[in-house]
Write a protein that holds these residues in place. Sequence first.
Motif, PDB file in Angstrom:
ATOM      1  N   PRO A 189      30.364  -7.828  -6.774  1.00  0.00           N
ATOM      2  CA  PRO A 189      31.183  -7.666  -5.576  1.00  0.00           C
ATOM      3  C   PRO A 189      31.735  -9.024  -5.160  1.00  0.00           C
ATOM      4  CG  PRO A 189      28.844  -7.578  -4.997  1.00  0.00           C
ATOM      5  CD  PRO A 189      28.918  -7.778  -6.483  1.00  0.00           C
ATOM      6  N   ALA A 190      33.011  -9.094  -4.832  1.00  0.00           N
ATOM      7  CA  ALA A 190      33.610 -10.415  -4.581  1.00  0.00           C
ATOM      8  C   ALA A 190      34.648 -10.344  -3.481  1.00  0.00           C
ATOM      9  CB  ALA A 190      34.254 -10.933  -5.863  1.00  0.00           C
ATOM     10  N   ARG A 191      34.447 -11.167  -2.479  1.00  0.00           N
ATOM     11  CA  ARG A 191      35.436 -11.281  -1.403  1.00  0.00           C
ATOM     12  C   ARG A 191      35.843 -12.746  -1.276  1.00  0.00           C
ATOM     13  NH1 ARG A 191      35.736 -12.151   4.128  1.00  0.00           N
ATOM     14  NH2 ARG A 191      37.518 -11.072   5.024  1.00  0.00           N
ATOM     15  N   GLY A 226      33.205  -4.752   3.573  1.00  0.00           N
ATOM     16  CA  GLY A 226      31.798  -5.100   3.377  1.00  0.00           C
ATOM     17  C   GLY A 226      31.313  -5.054   1.947  1.00  0.00           C
ATOM     18  N   LYS A 227      30.240  -5.804   1.726  1.00  0.00           N
ATOM     19  CA  LYS A 227      29.640  -5.905   0.396  1.00  0.00           C
ATOM     20  C   LYS A 227      29.010  -4.587  -0.037  1.00  0.00           C
ATOM     21  CE  LYS A 227      26.199  -8.283  -2.254  1.00  0.00           C
ATOM     22  NZ  LYS A 227      24.756  -8.405  -2.364  1.00  0.00           N
ATOM     23  N   GLY A 228      28.272  -3.947   0.875  1.00  0.00           N
ATOM     24  CA  GLY A 228      27.628  -2.683   0.526  1.00  0.00           C
ATOM     25  C   GLY A 228      28.652  -1.636   0.143  1.00  0.00           C
ATOM     26  N   GLU A 229      29.781  -1.643   0.843  1.00  0.00           N
ATOM     27  CA  GLU A 229      30.866  -0.711   0.516  1.00  0.00           C
ATOM     28  C   GLU A 229      31.350  -0.941  -0.920  1.00  0.00           C
ATOM     29  OE1 GLU A 229      32.295   1.784   1.985  1.00  0.00           O
ATOM     30  OE2 GLU A 229      34.370   1.915   1.280  1.00  0.00           O
ATOM     31  N   ALA A 230      31.546  -2.210  -1.289  1.00  0.00           N
ATOM     32  CA  ALA A 230      32.009  -2.526  -2.642  1.00  0.00           C
ATOM     33  C   ALA A 230      30.990  -2.037  -3.671  1.00  0.00           C
ATOM     34  CB  ALA A 230      32.239  -4.031  -2.781  1.00  0.00           C
ATOM     35  N   MET A 231      29.713  -2.191  -3.371  1.00  0.00           N
ATOM     36  CA  MET A 231      28.669  -1.766  -4.317  1.00  0.00           C
ATOM     37  C   MET A 231      28.614  -0.240  -4.414  1.00  0.00           C
ATOM     38  SD  MET A 231      25.981  -4.690  -3.118  1.00  0.00           S
ATOM     39  CE  MET A 231      24.546  -4.185  -4.024  1.00  0.00           C
ATOM     40  N   ASP A 265      26.024 -11.824  -7.393  1.00  0.00           N
ATOM     41  CA  ASP A 265      27.000 -12.382  -6.465  1.00  0.00           C
ATOM     42  C   ASP A 265      28.056 -13.178  -7.224  1.00  0.00           C
ATOM     43  OD1 ASP A 265      25.557 -11.260  -4.428  1.00  0.00           O
ATOM     44  OD2 ASP A 265      24.872 -13.148  -3.548  1.00  0.00           O
ATOM     45  N   ALA A 266      29.222 -13.327  -6.581  1.00  0.00           N
ATOM     46  CA  ALA A 266      30.332 -14.038  -7.221  1.00  0.00           C
ATOM     47  C   ALA A 266      30.421 -15.490  -6.770  1.00  0.00           C
ATOM     48  CB  ALA A 266      31.645 -13.327  -6.893  1.00  0.00           C
ATOM     49  N   ASP A 267      29.547 -15.902  -5.853  1.00  0.00           N
ATOM     50  CA  ASP A 267      29.678 -17.260  -5.303  1.00  0.00           C
ATOM     51  C   ASP A 267      28.603 -18.202  -5.850  1.00  0.00           C
ATOM     52  OD1 ASP A 267      27.516 -16.086  -4.015  1.00  0.00           O
ATOM     53  OD2 ASP A 267      27.852 -17.194  -2.150  1.00  0.00           O
ATOM     54  N   PRO A 304      13.663 -10.861  -0.841  1.00  0.00           N
ATOM     55  CA  PRO A 304      14.123  -9.487  -0.589  1.00  0.00           C
ATOM     56  C   PRO A 304      15.641  -9.357  -0.451  1.00  0.00           C
ATOM     57  CG  PRO A 304      12.987 -10.410   1.337  1.00  0.00           C
ATOM     58  CD  PRO A 304      12.752 -11.349   0.195  1.00  0.00           C
ATOM     59  N   LEU A 305      16.332 -10.435  -0.085  1.00  0.00           N
ATOM     60  CA  LEU A 305      17.783 -10.335   0.089  1.00  0.00           C
ATOM     61  C   LEU A 305      18.571 -10.755  -1.151  1.00  0.00           C
ATOM     62  CD1 LEU A 305      18.376 -11.611   3.740  1.00  0.00           C
ATOM     63  CD2 LEU A 305      17.723  -9.339   2.917  1.00  0.00           C
ATOM     64  N   ALA A 306      17.880 -11.101  -2.217  1.00  0.00           N
ATOM     65  CA  ALA A 306      18.600 -11.584  -3.401  1.00  0.00           C
ATOM     66  C   ALA A 306      19.754 -10.660  -3.762  1.00  0.00           C
ATOM     67  CB  ALA A 306      17.633 -11.700  -4.584  1.00  0.00           C
ATOM     68  N   ARG A 310      16.125 -20.777 -10.723  1.00  0.00           N
ATOM     69  CA  ARG A 310      16.723 -21.483  -9.600  1.00  0.00           C
ATOM     70  C   ARG A 310      18.141 -20.971  -9.376  1.00  0.00           C
ATOM     71  NH1 ARG A 310      16.819 -27.062  -7.502  1.00  0.00           N
ATOM     72  NH2 ARG A 310      18.993 -27.635  -7.256  1.00  0.00           N
ATOM     73  N   ARG A 311      18.530 -20.943  -8.122  1.00  0.00           N
ATOM     74  CA  ARG A 311      19.876 -20.456  -7.818  1.00  0.00           C
ATOM     75  C   ARG A 311      20.401 -21.193  -6.591  1.00  0.00           C
ATOM     76  NH1 ARG A 311      21.643 -17.014  -3.469  1.00  0.00           N
ATOM     77  NH2 ARG A 311      23.019 -15.304  -4.047  1.00  0.00           N
ATOM     78  N   ALA A 312      21.652 -21.561  -6.641  1.00  0.00           N
ATOM     79  CA  ALA A 312      22.313 -22.108  -5.449  1.00  0.00           C
ATOM     80  C   ALA A 312      23.638 -21.393  -5.280  1.00  0.00           C
ATOM     81  CB  ALA A 312      22.523 -23.609  -5.604  1.00  0.00           C
TER      82      ALA A 312
HETATM   83  O1  UPG Z   1      32.643  -8.188   2.619  1.00  0.00           O
HETATM   84  C1  UPG Z   1      32.120  -8.731   1.656  1.00  0.00           C
HETATM   85  C2  UPG Z   1      31.284  -9.866   1.793  1.00  0.00           C
HETATM   86  C3  UPG Z   1      30.735 -10.433   0.661  1.00  0.00           C
HETATM   87  N1  UPG Z   1      31.013  -9.930  -0.573  1.00  0.00           N
HETATM   88  C4  UPG Z   1      30.454 -10.566  -1.777  1.00  0.00           C
HETATM   89  O2  UPG Z   1      29.044 -10.382  -1.799  1.00  0.00           O
HETATM   90  C5  UPG Z   1      28.427 -11.487  -2.422  1.00  0.00           C
HETATM   91  C6  UPG Z   1      27.383 -12.077  -1.485  1.00  0.00           C
HETATM   92  O3  UPG Z   1      28.005 -12.391  -0.268  1.00  0.00           O
HETATM   93  P1  UPG Z   1      27.694 -13.729   0.543  1.00  0.00           P
HETATM   94  O4  UPG Z   1      28.556 -13.745   1.739  1.00  0.00           O
HETATM   95  O5  UPG Z   1      27.740 -14.880  -0.385  1.00  0.00           O
HETATM   96  O6  UPG Z   1      26.199 -13.451   0.999  1.00  0.00           O
HETATM   97  P2  UPG Z   1      24.996 -14.470   1.191  1.00  0.00           P
HETATM   98  O7  UPG Z   1      25.176 -15.293   2.388  1.00  0.00           O
HETATM   99  O8  UPG Z   1      24.779 -15.154  -0.078  1.00  0.00           O
HETATM  100  O9  UPG Z   1      23.836 -13.366   1.444  1.00  0.00           O
HETATM  101  C7  UPG Z   1      22.629 -13.080   0.755  1.00  0.00           C
HETATM  102  O10 UPG Z   1      22.019 -12.042   1.528  1.00  0.00           O
HETATM  103  C8  UPG Z   1      22.815 -10.851   1.629  1.00  0.00           C
HETATM  104  C9  UPG Z   1      22.092  -9.883   2.561  1.00  0.00           C
HETATM  105  O11 UPG Z   1      21.014  -9.309   1.977  1.00  0.00           O
HETATM  106  C10 UPG Z   1      23.037 -10.299   0.232  1.00  0.00           C
HETATM  107  O12 UPG Z   1      23.876  -9.166   0.346  1.00  0.00           O
HETATM  108  C11 UPG Z   1      23.701 -11.362  -0.644  1.00  0.00           C
HETATM  109  O13 UPG Z   1      23.891 -10.867  -1.954  1.00  0.00           O
HETATM  110  C12 UPG Z   1      22.801 -12.580  -0.665  1.00  0.00           C
HETATM  111  O14 UPG Z   1      23.342 -13.591  -1.494  1.00  0.00           O
HETATM  112  C13 UPG Z   1      29.528 -12.479  -2.770  1.00  0.00           C
HETATM  113  O15 UPG Z   1      29.916 -12.321  -4.092  1.00  0.00           O
HETATM  114  C14 UPG Z   1      30.645 -12.061  -1.830  1.00  0.00           C
HETATM  115  O16 UPG Z   1      31.947 -12.390  -2.293  1.00  0.00           O
HETATM  116  C15 UPG Z   1      31.788  -8.805  -0.714  1.00  0.00           C
HETATM  117  O17 UPG Z   1      32.020  -8.345  -1.820  1.00  0.00           O
HETATM  118  N2  UPG Z   1      32.346  -8.251   0.408  1.00  0.00           N
END
Ligand code: UPG
Length: 313
Positions: A39-41, A105-110, A126-128, A198-200, A245-247
Amino acid sequence: MTDVDSWFAANTSSWCERTLTELLAAKASSGLSVSLVVPARNEAATVGDVVTRVREALVETTDLLDEIVVIDSDSTDDTYVVAQDAGAVVHRSAEIRPDLDSYPGKGEAMWKSLFVTTGDVLVFMDADLLDWDTHFVPGLLGPLLTRPEIALVKGYYERPLADGSADAGAYEGGRVTELVARPLLNLLFPELAGLVQPLAGEWAVRRELFASLTVPTGYAVETTALIDTARTRGIDAIAQVDLGRRAHRHQALRDLGGMATQILAAALDRAGWEHRPGDGSVLRQFHPVDGVATATDRFVPQSERPPAAGFLR
Ligand SMILES: O=c1ccn([C@@H]2O[C@H](COP(=O)(O)OP(=O)(O)O[C@H]3O[C@H](CO)[C@@H](O)[C@H](O)[C@H]3O)[C@@H](O)[C@H]2O)c(=O)[nH]1
Ligand SMILES: O=C(O)[C@H](O)COP(=O)(O)O
């Protein structure tokens, strides 16, 4: 030993315990297919690297992944084109099953990914990601390809807070994890206290399980997937894997306030909270304007999608 300790001992492993050769053999004998879903925004800066490295390591030289699908979540930058040029199949979230409408939202994309992917197993990433490696994918697949009783696998890792200081602690990142999600799970869903991260955003799930879950459209998707899986399948359907490890790119603290609100609302709802707002609520935050604390009201969406299984054609 407590139940949580027993679960941890039985269901925690490291990515390096299984070789790629072993996983390829396990995949072949299981007959399962695998989709990577990203999922990528607005991730034009990093999504190309994520897709390219995974494609080169796991699609071109092995058969571990059957498809790489990026769900563009209402991006306003070049995420779509960059991901496509890197070799992913790309869908705009809002354009998937338009008959079902669209939410941000991310959940919507998933949730929408269930309508455009084919894998028996979905791996989310994640894409970031900034500091990571392609072993994340085989690492997450290990328990699913070798243990039929496992339905959901969470990744965990060291996660430094990239604040520019050379001595950033390995576990200082994950502010919402440490200040909200972990205390919440320990208090209300203590059977999930053994989850290291848990939020990975890096996790994998059998399609039939994910399609059976109610999915929050925002950031609560990881939290509710754990709670609802533990409730319906039992905690022993969940495993976790050390990925090293992840950043990643950090969000601003006040934006994380919105994420925390979504996670609190969805978890409290599952704990029997009677005051859950409908599709969202207002979070009042304060910013200094000319030295004066000034209120800003942020609407935090909290809608949830019903199980996708009911809409699959
Ligand atoms: O509206 C959105 C917001 C984010 N993303 C993507 O979702 C991923 C994670 O989003 P990010 O904003 O980087 O989340 P984090 O701050 O890293 O949040 C952490 O915690 C969240 C809550 O549990 C998880 O959903 C994330 O995957 C996890 O990395 C990225 O690829 C975003 O581009 C979407 O696709 N749509
Ligand atoms: O997972 C989390 O807790 C949030 O994404 C925040 O992470 P960060 O503190 O590493 O930015």
